[in-house]
Design a protein around this motif. Structure first.
Motif, PDB file in Angstrom:
ATOM      1  N   LYS A 112      62.805 -40.957  36.227  1.00 53.51           N
ATOM      2  CA  LYS A 112      61.752 -40.308  37.019  1.00 53.51           C
ATOM      3  C   LYS A 112      61.811 -38.804  36.758  1.00 53.51           C
ATOM      4  O   LYS A 112      62.875 -38.187  36.834  1.00 53.51           O
ATOM      5  CB  LYS A 112      61.947 -40.584  38.508  1.00 53.51           C
ATOM      6  N   ILE A 113      60.654 -38.227  36.461  1.00 51.25           N
ATOM      7  CA  ILE A 113      60.530 -36.789  36.262  1.00 51.25           C
ATOM      8  C   ILE A 113      59.732 -36.222  37.427  1.00 51.25           C
ATOM      9  O   ILE A 113      58.613 -36.659  37.698  1.00 51.25           O
ATOM     10  CB  ILE A 113      59.820 -36.465  34.926  1.00 51.25           C
ATOM     11  N   HIS A 114      60.307 -35.261  38.107  1.00 48.79           N
ATOM     12  CA  HIS A 114      59.673 -34.693  39.303  1.00 48.79           C
ATOM     13  C   HIS A 114      58.651 -33.633  38.913  1.00 48.79           C
ATOM     14  O   HIS A 114      58.881 -32.818  38.017  1.00 48.79           O
ATOM     15  CB  HIS A 114      60.731 -34.107  40.224  1.00 48.79           C
ATOM     16  N   ASP A 115      57.521 -33.672  39.614  1.00 48.71           N
ATOM     17  CA  ASP A 115      56.480 -32.688  39.334  1.00 48.71           C
ATOM     18  C   ASP A 115      56.913 -31.300  39.775  1.00 48.71           C
ATOM     19  O   ASP A 115      56.573 -30.296  39.151  1.00 48.71           O
ATOM     20  CB  ASP A 115      55.161 -33.096  40.001  1.00 48.71           C
ATOM     21  N   SER A 116      57.650 -31.239  40.868  1.00 49.60           N
ATOM     22  CA  SER A 116      58.159 -29.982  41.412  1.00 49.60           C
ATOM     23  C   SER A 116      59.082 -30.356  42.559  1.00 49.60           C
ATOM     24  O   SER A 116      59.340 -31.536  42.818  1.00 49.60           O
ATOM     25  CB  SER A 116      57.006 -29.097  41.927  1.00 49.60           C
ATOM     26  N   THR A 117      59.577 -29.361  43.257  1.00 50.13           N
ATOM     27  CA  THR A 117      60.431 -29.648  44.415  1.00 50.13           C
ATOM     28  C   THR A 117      59.635 -30.288  45.549  1.00 50.13           C
ATOM     29  O   THR A 117      60.223 -30.830  46.488  1.00 50.13           O
ATOM     30  CB  THR A 117      61.099 -28.365  44.928  1.00 50.13           C
ATOM     31  N   ALA A 118      58.298 -30.266  45.452  1.00 52.19           N
ATOM     32  CA  ALA A 118      57.471 -30.901  46.488  1.00 52.19           C
ATOM     33  C   ALA A 118      57.414 -32.420  46.315  1.00 52.19           C
ATOM     34  O   ALA A 118      57.140 -33.146  47.276  1.00 52.19           O
ATOM     35  CB  ALA A 118      56.058 -30.327  46.457  1.00 52.19           C
ATOM     36  N   HIS A 119      57.645 -32.905  45.092  1.00 47.75           N
ATOM     37  CA  HIS A 119      57.701 -34.357  44.815  1.00 47.75           C
ATOM     38  C   HIS A 119      56.412 -35.088  45.202  1.00 47.75           C
ATOM     39  O   HIS A 119      56.458 -36.198  45.717  1.00 47.75           O
ATOM     40  CB  HIS A 119      58.887 -35.001  45.555  1.00 47.75           C
ATOM     41  N   HIS A 120      55.267 -34.500  44.921  1.00 45.75           N
ATOM     42  CA  HIS A 120      54.016 -35.173  45.282  1.00 45.75           C
ATOM     43  C   HIS A 120      53.553 -36.149  44.202  1.00 45.75           C
ATOM     44  O   HIS A 120      53.037 -37.224  44.517  1.00 45.75           O
ATOM     45  CB  HIS A 120      52.904 -34.143  45.545  1.00 45.75           C
ATOM     46  N   LYS A 121      53.695 -35.796  42.948  1.00 42.99           N
ATOM     47  CA  LYS A 121      53.189 -36.628  41.846  1.00 42.99           C
ATOM     48  C   LYS A 121      54.273 -36.800  40.775  1.00 42.99           C
ATOM     49  O   LYS A 121      54.064 -36.497  39.592  1.00 42.99           O
ATOM     50  CB  LYS A 121      51.939 -35.989  41.231  1.00 42.99           C
ATOM     51  N   CYS A 122      55.390 -37.324  41.185  1.00 40.97           N
ATOM     52  CA  CYS A 122      56.470 -37.579  40.221  1.00 40.97           C
ATOM     53  C   CYS A 122      56.073 -38.733  39.297  1.00 40.97           C
ATOM     54  O   CYS A 122      55.304 -39.616  39.701  1.00 40.97           O
ATOM     55  CB  CYS A 122      57.762 -37.916  40.953  1.00 40.97           C
ATOM     56  N   GLN A 123      56.564 -38.721  38.075  1.00 42.94           N
ATOM     57  CA  GLN A 123      56.189 -39.732  37.084  1.00 42.94           C
ATOM     58  C   GLN A 123      57.420 -40.470  36.565  1.00 42.94           C
ATOM     59  O   GLN A 123      58.482 -39.870  36.396  1.00 42.94           O
ATOM     60  CB  GLN A 123      55.448 -39.091  35.907  1.00 42.94           C
ATOM     61  N   VAL A 124      57.256 -41.757  36.299  1.00 36.19           N
ATOM     62  CA  VAL A 124      58.329 -42.590  35.767  1.00 36.19           C
ATOM     63  C   VAL A 124      58.006 -42.936  34.322  1.00 36.19           C
ATOM     64  O   VAL A 124      56.887 -43.341  33.999  1.00 36.19           O
ATOM     65  CB  VAL A 124      58.497 -43.880  36.602  1.00 36.19           C
ATOM     66  N   TYR A 125      58.998 -42.772  33.458  1.00 32.38           N
ATOM     67  CA  TYR A 125      58.852 -43.060  32.036  1.00 32.38           C
ATOM     68  C   TYR A 125      59.858 -44.130  31.621  1.00 32.38           C
ATOM     69  O   TYR A 125      61.016 -44.106  32.053  1.00 32.38           O
ATOM     70  CB  TYR A 125      59.128 -41.809  31.200  1.00 32.38           C
ATOM     71  N   PRO A 126      59.463 -45.067  30.757  1.00 31.73           N
ATOM     72  CA  PRO A 126      60.437 -46.022  30.225  1.00 31.73           C
ATOM     73  C   PRO A 126      61.381 -45.328  29.250  1.00 31.73           C
ATOM     74  O   PRO A 126      60.977 -44.421  28.512  1.00 31.73           O
ATOM     75  CB  PRO A 126      59.567 -47.056  29.514  1.00 31.73           C
ATOM     76  N   LEU A 127      62.642 -45.739  29.252  1.00 34.78           N
ATOM     77  CA  LEU A 127      63.635 -45.192  28.339  1.00 34.78           C
ATOM     78  C   LEU A 127      63.898 -46.196  27.213  1.00 34.78           C
ATOM     79  O   LEU A 127      64.238 -47.346  27.486  1.00 34.78           O
ATOM     80  CB  LEU A 127      64.943 -44.908  29.080  1.00 34.78           C
ATOM     81  N   PRO A 128      63.754 -45.792  25.963  1.00 36.93           N
ATOM     82  CA  PRO A 128      64.044 -46.696  24.858  1.00 36.93           C
ATOM     83  C   PRO A 128      65.544 -46.949  24.717  1.00 36.93           C
ATOM     84  O   PRO A 128      66.368 -46.193  25.242  1.00 36.93           O
ATOM     85  CB  PRO A 128      63.490 -45.954  23.636  1.00 36.93           C
ATOM     86  N   ALA A 129      65.871 -47.986  23.981  1.00 37.16           N
ATOM     87  CA  ALA A 129      67.266 -48.409  23.869  1.00 37.16           C
ATOM     88  C   ALA A 129      68.165 -47.341  23.262  1.00 37.16           C
ATOM     89  O   ALA A 129      69.332 -47.226  23.631  1.00 37.16           O
ATOM     90  CB  ALA A 129      67.348 -49.690  23.043  1.00 37.16           C
TER      91      ALA A 129
END
Length: 346
Positions: free
Chosen positions: A278-295
């Motif tokens: 998970k990558i946080h948009d900012s310290t407000a955490h309103h629109k954080c995004q999740v990315y798949p991690l390759p092997a």
């Protein structure tokens, strides 16, 4: 094994300093088999020199930084923290040290401390008759002494068993990547696609990364034309000496997160199977995004997890502390060392 679970230290007494003993130790070197043999660098007086020798034996390379390697590598504790994390990650169970009799007492004790920290089998080659220094070093440590070469060869062939329960899931030794010619060109990461946006309900705490279906492919998620194969990037990152720097650059390659967002990443922002971050948009955490991690990222993620456990970092604390110190100077130095363009802003 000793009552505490650690193998007794093996001391090989090569009283005549015969080259066959050193050759036997060198022949035992096999990281893929869980054995690491090193010949400490002579006449190297820097405090972290022995840790550097171990990092090089593990296939890591310290970033070039003028007269020094950089503040973390020049300091004993951070350098030994990196060594311990990689030993656990690569499942090194047997550490063999040549020329132990030429090391200072402080460095000999560093080896004993590493043995306890990582639960490894430690073998010391002593190229002279038993001395009072050796007796003092081992007076409170279980050990056994071998003084014949045939027995020494048998002892050197043992793998040893690291302590269980350290690190993340899926920590089996990864298969060797397929060989791909690296032309040494600079790697410029492409802009990745947007991750899956995770909305945070009002006043709710930002949760960690969810579980995703395992991303078994060795390639990063699709992101348009990328002239650098994933195995080339993975091979370069595998040489990074600091486990947190290696992990930060891997996450950057997959997500495009700049240094300030990498600094917001917590331990819980990588899920237990190391398949998502998970990558946080900012310290407000309103629109954080999740990315798949390759092997290919998982050995690096595991190293960061081992480092965090060794440092007793809580899972909800930053996974990559000190990344932003001096505007990310150390991480930028590491990226430059592997010819990877690290963006400082997103």
């Amino acid at each position: 094994m000793t009552p505490g679970g650690l193998p007794a230290i093996t001391v090989l007494i090569d009283k005549n300093d015969h080259p066959d003993w050193t050759a036997a130790a060198h022949s035992a070197h096999g990281p893929a088999l869980g054995r690491l043999a090193i010949d400490p660098s002579p006449a190297n007086g820097t405090p972290a020199a022995l840790a550097h020798d171990l990092l090089y034996a593990l296939g890591k390379r310290l970033p070039a930084g003028g007269e020094t390697y950089g503040t973390w590598a020049d300091s004993q504790r951070p350098a030994w923290d990196a060594v311990a994390a990689w030993i656990l990650t690569h499942h090194i169970g047997h550490l063999i040290i040549c020329r132990t009799d030429r090391l200072t007492t402080a460095r000999q004790r560093q080896l004993l401390a590493l043995r306890e920290r990582c639960g490894i089998h430690l073998t010391l080659l002593w190229h002279r008759p038993v001395t009072p220094t050796l007796r003092t070093l081992l007076e409170e440590t279980p050990h056994h002494i071998i003084d014949t070469l045939p027995q020494a060869r048998i002892a050197l062939s043992q793998t040893g068993y690291p302590l269980a329960g350290t690190g993340r899931a899926e920590q089996q030794r990864p298969p060797e990547p397929a060989h791909r010619q690296d032309d040494g060109q600079w790697i410029t990461p492409q802009t990745p696609p947007a991750g899956m946006v995770i909305d945070r309900p009002a006043r709710a705490r930002c949760q960690g990364a969810p579980e995703l279906v395992s991303t078994r492919s060795g390639a990063p998620p699709p992101r348009g034309h990328d002239p650098t194969p994933a195995d080339v990037l993975a091979a370069r990152l595998a040489t990074v000496a600091h486990p947190l720097h290696a992990t930060a650059l891997a996450i950057h390659a997959v997500t495009g997160a700049d240094i300030s967002r990498l600094a917001l990443t917590r331990g819980i922002d990588i899920n237990e199977t190391a398949t998502a971050v998970k990558i946080h948009d900012s310290t407000a955490h309103h629109k954080c995004q999740v990315y798949p991690l390759p092997a290919w990222t998982r050995p690096l993620i595991n190293a960061a997890g081992s480092h965090g456990q060794l440092k007793d970092r809580a899972p909800d604390n930053p996974l990559l502390p000190l990344i932003t110190v001096q505007n990310g100077e150390q991480l930028t130095l590491t990226a430059t060392g592997i010819r990877y363009r690290l963006s400082t802003a997103r």
